[in-house]
Design a protein around this motif. Structure first.
Motif, PDB file in Angstrom:
ATOM      1  N   VAL A 348       0.837  -1.203   0.000  1.00 24.49           N
ATOM      2  CA  VAL A 348       0.000   0.000   0.000  1.00 24.49           C
ATOM      3  C   VAL A 348       0.870   1.251   0.000  1.00 24.49           C
ATOM      4  N   GLN A 349       1.936   1.245   0.796  1.00 23.49           N
ATOM      5  CA  GLN A 349       2.837   2.395   0.832  1.00 23.49           C
ATOM      6  C   GLN A 349       3.467   2.654  -0.534  1.00 23.49           C
ATOM      7  N   ILE A 350       3.904   1.596  -1.199  1.00 26.54           N
ATOM      8  CA  ILE A 350       4.541   1.764  -2.506  1.00 26.54           C
ATOM      9  C   ILE A 350       3.539   2.284  -3.519  1.00 26.54           C
ATOM     10  N   ALA A 351       2.300   1.777  -3.479  1.00 31.53           N
ATOM     11  CA  ALA A 351       1.269   2.282  -4.392  1.00 31.53           C
ATOM     12  C   ALA A 351       0.998   3.754  -4.117  1.00 31.53           C
ATOM     13  N   ALA A 352       0.936   4.143  -2.838  1.00 35.19           N
ATOM     14  CA  ALA A 352       0.676   5.544  -2.493  1.00 35.19           C
ATOM     15  C   ALA A 352       1.825   6.436  -2.932  1.00 35.19           C
ATOM     16  N   GLN A 353       3.058   5.979  -2.741  1.00 33.47           N
ATOM     17  CA  GLN A 353       4.182   6.826  -3.119  1.00 33.47           C
ATOM     18  C   GLN A 353       4.294   6.961  -4.640  1.00 33.47           C
ATOM     19  N   ASN A 354       3.975   5.901  -5.368  1.00 28.44           N
ATOM     20  CA  ASN A 354       4.114   5.962  -6.822  1.00 28.44           C
ATOM     21  C   ASN A 354       2.987   6.727  -7.503  1.00 28.44           C
ATOM     22  N   ARG A 355       1.757   6.591  -6.957  1.00 32.53           N
ATOM     23  CA  ARG A 355       0.599   7.199  -7.613  1.00 32.53           C
ATOM     24  C   ARG A 355       0.265   8.598  -7.104  1.00 32.53           C
ATOM     25  N   LEU A 357       2.354  10.399  -4.082  1.00 26.98           N
ATOM     26  CA  LEU A 357       3.429  11.197  -3.510  1.00 26.98           C
ATOM     27  C   LEU A 357       4.489  11.586  -4.534  1.00 26.98           C
ATOM     28  N   VAL A 358       4.923  10.639  -5.348  1.00 26.48           N
ATOM     29  CA  VAL A 358       5.977  10.962  -6.323  1.00 26.48           C
ATOM     30  C   VAL A 358       5.533  12.048  -7.300  1.00 26.48           C
ATOM     31  N   PRO A 359       4.331  11.971  -7.894  1.00 28.07           N
ATOM     32  CA  PRO A 359       3.896  13.084  -8.745  1.00 28.07           C
ATOM     33  C   PRO A 359       3.847  14.414  -7.993  1.00 28.07           C
ATOM     34  N   ALA A 360       3.456  14.363  -6.718  1.00 30.49           N
ATOM     35  CA  ALA A 360       3.368  15.609  -5.950  1.00 30.49           C
ATOM     36  C   ALA A 360       4.743  16.212  -5.688  1.00 30.49           C
ATOM     37  N   ILE A 361       5.737  15.394  -5.330  1.00 27.30           N
ATOM     38  CA  ILE A 361       7.041  15.944  -4.972  1.00 27.30           C
ATOM     39  C   ILE A 361       7.886  16.288  -6.192  1.00 27.30           C
ATOM     40  N   GLN A 362       7.503  15.778  -7.359  1.00 26.61           N
ATOM     41  CA  GLN A 362       8.250  16.133  -8.559  1.00 26.61           C
ATOM     42  C   GLN A 362       7.937  17.539  -9.033  1.00 26.61           C
ATOM     43  N   GLY A 363       6.825  18.097  -8.533  1.00 20.98           N
ATOM     44  CA  GLY A 363       6.481  19.481  -8.881  1.00 20.98           C
ATOM     45  C   GLY A 363       5.742  19.543 -10.198  1.00 20.98           C
ATOM     46  N   ALA A 364       4.693  20.321 -10.203  1.00 22.89           N
ATOM     47  CA  ALA A 364       3.897  20.505 -11.417  1.00 22.89           C
ATOM     48  C   ALA A 364       3.208  21.852 -11.348  1.00 22.89           C
ATOM     49  N   ALA A 365       2.835  22.363 -12.495  1.00 19.50           N
ATOM     50  CA  ALA A 365       2.157  23.665 -12.520  1.00 19.50           C
ATOM     51  C   ALA A 365       0.846  23.599 -11.755  1.00 19.50           C
ATOM     52  N   ALA A 366       0.163  22.483 -11.845  1.00 18.04           N
ATOM     53  CA  ALA A 366      -1.075  22.295 -11.106  1.00 18.04           C
ATOM     54  C   ALA A 366      -1.171  20.835 -10.703  1.00 18.04           C
ATOM     55  N   VAL A 367      -1.545  20.587  -9.475  1.00 19.30           N
ATOM     56  CA  VAL A 367      -1.670  19.228  -8.980  1.00 19.30           C
ATOM     57  C   VAL A 367      -3.110  18.772  -9.168  1.00 19.30           C
ATOM     58  N   LYS A 368      -3.275  17.664  -9.853  1.00 21.64           N
ATOM     59  CA  LYS A 368      -4.613  17.129 -10.089  1.00 21.64           C
ATOM     60  C   LYS A 368      -5.088  16.364  -8.871  1.00 21.64           C
ATOM     61  N   VAL A 369      -6.309  16.618  -8.452  1.00 23.97           N
ATOM     62  CA  VAL A 369      -6.883  15.946  -7.294  1.00 23.97           C
ATOM     63  C   VAL A 369      -7.307  14.535  -7.697  1.00 23.97           C
ATOM     64  N   PRO A 370      -6.765  13.492  -7.045  1.00 21.68           N
ATOM     65  CA  PRO A 370      -7.182  12.127  -7.377  1.00 21.68           C
ATOM     66  C   PRO A 370      -8.679  11.936  -7.146  1.00 21.68           C
ATOM     67  N   PHE A 371      -9.299  11.141  -8.001  1.00 16.84           N
ATOM     68  CA  PHE A 371     -10.747  10.945  -7.917  1.00 16.84           C
ATOM     69  C   PHE A 371     -11.154  10.339  -6.574  1.00 16.84           C
ATOM     70  N   PHE A 372     -10.323   9.405  -6.042  1.00 10.40           N
ATOM     71  CA  PHE A 372     -10.711   8.742  -4.800  1.00 10.40           C
ATOM     72  C   PHE A 372     -10.762   9.730  -3.641  1.00 10.40           C
ATOM     73  N   LEU A 373      -9.948  10.796  -3.687  1.00  7.49           N
ATOM     74  CA  LEU A 373     -10.017  11.809  -2.638  1.00  7.49           C
ATOM     75  C   LEU A 373     -11.338  12.574  -2.698  1.00  7.49           C
ATOM     76  N   LYS A 374     -11.797  12.852  -3.888  1.00  7.47           N
ATOM     77  CA  LYS A 374     -13.087  13.525  -4.026  1.00  7.47           C
ATOM     78  C   LYS A 374     -14.215  12.661  -3.465  1.00  7.47           C
ATOM     79  N   VAL A 375     -14.133  11.347  -3.719  1.00  9.77           N
ATOM     80  CA  VAL A 375     -15.161  10.442  -3.221  1.00  9.77           C
ATOM     81  C   VAL A 375     -15.119  10.364  -1.696  1.00  9.77           C
ATOM     82  N   LEU A 376     -13.914  10.233  -1.117  1.00  9.41           N
ATOM     83  CA  LEU A 376     -13.802  10.177   0.335  1.00  9.41           C
ATOM     84  C   LEU A 376     -14.338  11.438   0.983  1.00  9.41           C
ATOM     85  N   ASP A 377     -14.037  12.569   0.385  1.00  7.56           N
ATOM     86  CA  ASP A 377     -14.487  13.836   0.946  1.00  7.56           C
ATOM     87  C   ASP A 377     -16.010  13.951   0.905  1.00  7.56           C
TER      88      ASP A 377
END
Length: 403
Positions: A348-355, A357-377
């Protein structure tokens, strides 16, 4: 040389080692624990005590005493992405006595367990005392050699346990093979003052500048900034002012307190490892906790898995150790009981870091909100399920003796 004997000798006075030492001694086993430091006061160690661990303390009759130590209560987890907050997990629905994560400095947890264990006549904690090498006779481990402030030490024991962390010296000498699962990030840890108008709960802040974790420690935030592995020197080369500005971009409400970071001496580097042993034991020897499975800091699960390992190992091994035995088949039962939770948690940790955390720490002009976060919220009952997954984990241990 000081020579000692015990039914079990444990190298490492962290959560795994101290808890196993206490539980075995409580079960009537003679135990010696070696801790290489003179105290437990090391900052930026895991201090998220999950509901599963609190429930175990309750079953042992120790919860009330533990919670007399300073802690902060976290009943929910949220993450902020591009300055919009998303609810992720809710612990208030759990079927346990403590429906929250206790944010407690690890040194307070260890002090409490050590003080409780010292009340038992068959428990010894040697500090500072460092394990240096295994004693091997006829292919079996028969104890260890180490040193204290007073000179060399040898402990002969029925069972020797490596609970000395991800850099375990005894594990490396044992010949047991480590499988490296890869960790694409390292982490900077730091403290920042917490103002009265700050958000009440621990949270994560995600933006174009990366991912910042803030843990409520009362009058200060314990902060973690993950970044791509190997980038520490590049970040440091940008200067401390640029680093402070990065923190403010991630969490603008920190603007008035980042000045407390005056130099890189205030920022500690954690080199992240994720690995596990293929086999946790050999005759007379067992690894538990980070020595058996080094976890990512994602989810703050390390201390909790270590305590769960200790509970299972003590419950399974105590009857044999009281008879001065540690059969291979019993050692194998410990791994069989605890390997699946460790392996699944790392997955689970590896899936979270790859899907995520890694995109977040690599930096991007805009961070896309994962769909599962919208559902949880949007769906509160689902946050109870994530709360159970985070707070209880897979196969939480309970205190009972096996025949």
């Amino acid at each position: 040389m000081t020579s000692l004997t015990s039914q079990c000798c444990i190298a490492g006075g962290g959560p795994a080692g101290l808890m196993m030492g206490y539980l075995l001694a409580r079960a009537g086993v003679d135990v010696i624990v070696l801790e290489k430091h003179a105290d437990f006061l090391r900052d930026f160690r895991g201090d998220t005590v999950h509901p599963s661990t609190l429930e175990l303390f309750h079953e042992l009759g120790l919860l009330e005493g533990l919670l007399m130590r300073p802690y902060q209560k976290t009943e929910a987890i949220s993450v902020s992405i591009n300055n919009r907050s998303f609810a992720v997990a809710d612990f208030t629905r759990l079927p346990v006595h403590s429906k929250f994560i206790a944010m407690m400095p690890q040194w307070d947890v260890l002090d409490f367990v050590a003080d409780t264990a010292r009340e038992l006549p068959n428990f010894q904690l040697l500090m500072p005392a460092e394990a240096d090498e295994l004693v091997v006779e006829n292919g079996a481990v028969a104890g260890l050699r180490g040193h204290t402030a007073d000179g060399p030490l040898e402990v002969r024991s029925v069972l020797t346990v490596a609970a000395d962390g991800r850099g375990s010296r005894l594990r490396d000498q044992s010949g047991l093979k480590v499988k490296d699962l890869g960790a694409p990030m390292d982490v900077f840890w730091m403290r920042l003052p917490r103002t009265p108008d700050a958000p009440p709960d621990s949270l994560g802040q995600v933006g174009a500048d990366g991912f910042l974790v803030l843990i409520n420690r009362g009058d200060y935030w314990q902060c973690a900034l993950p970044f791509p592995k190997g980038a520490a020197d590049t970040i440091r080369a940008g200067g401390i002012e640029a680093f402070r500005a990065r923190l403010v971009r991630l969490a603008p409400w920190l603007a008035d307190v980042t000045g407390s970071i005056t130099s890189w001496d205030d920022v500690k580097l954690l080199t992240v490892q994720v690995n596990r042993l293929e086999k946790w034991w050999r005759t007379g020897f067992l690894c538990i906790g980070d020595a058996a499975h080094a976890m990512s800091p994602i989810g703050g699960v390390g201390i909790n898995l270590a305590v769960q390992d200790a509970a299972a190992a003590s419950r399974i091994l105590a009857p044999s150790l009281r008879r001065n035995e540690a059969p291979d088949e019993v050692l194998a039962r410990v791994q069989k009981r605890r390997a699946l939770p460790a392996r699944m948690t790392q997955s689970v940790q590896i899936a979270a870091q790859n899907r995520v955390l890694v995109p977040a720490i690599q930096g991007a002009a805009a961070v896309k909100v994962p769909f599962f976060l919208k559902v949880l919220d949007a769906v509160a009952p689902l946050r109870g399920l994530t709360g159970r997954a985070v707070g209880m984990g897979l196969r939480p241990e309970h205190w009972r003796f096996e025949p």
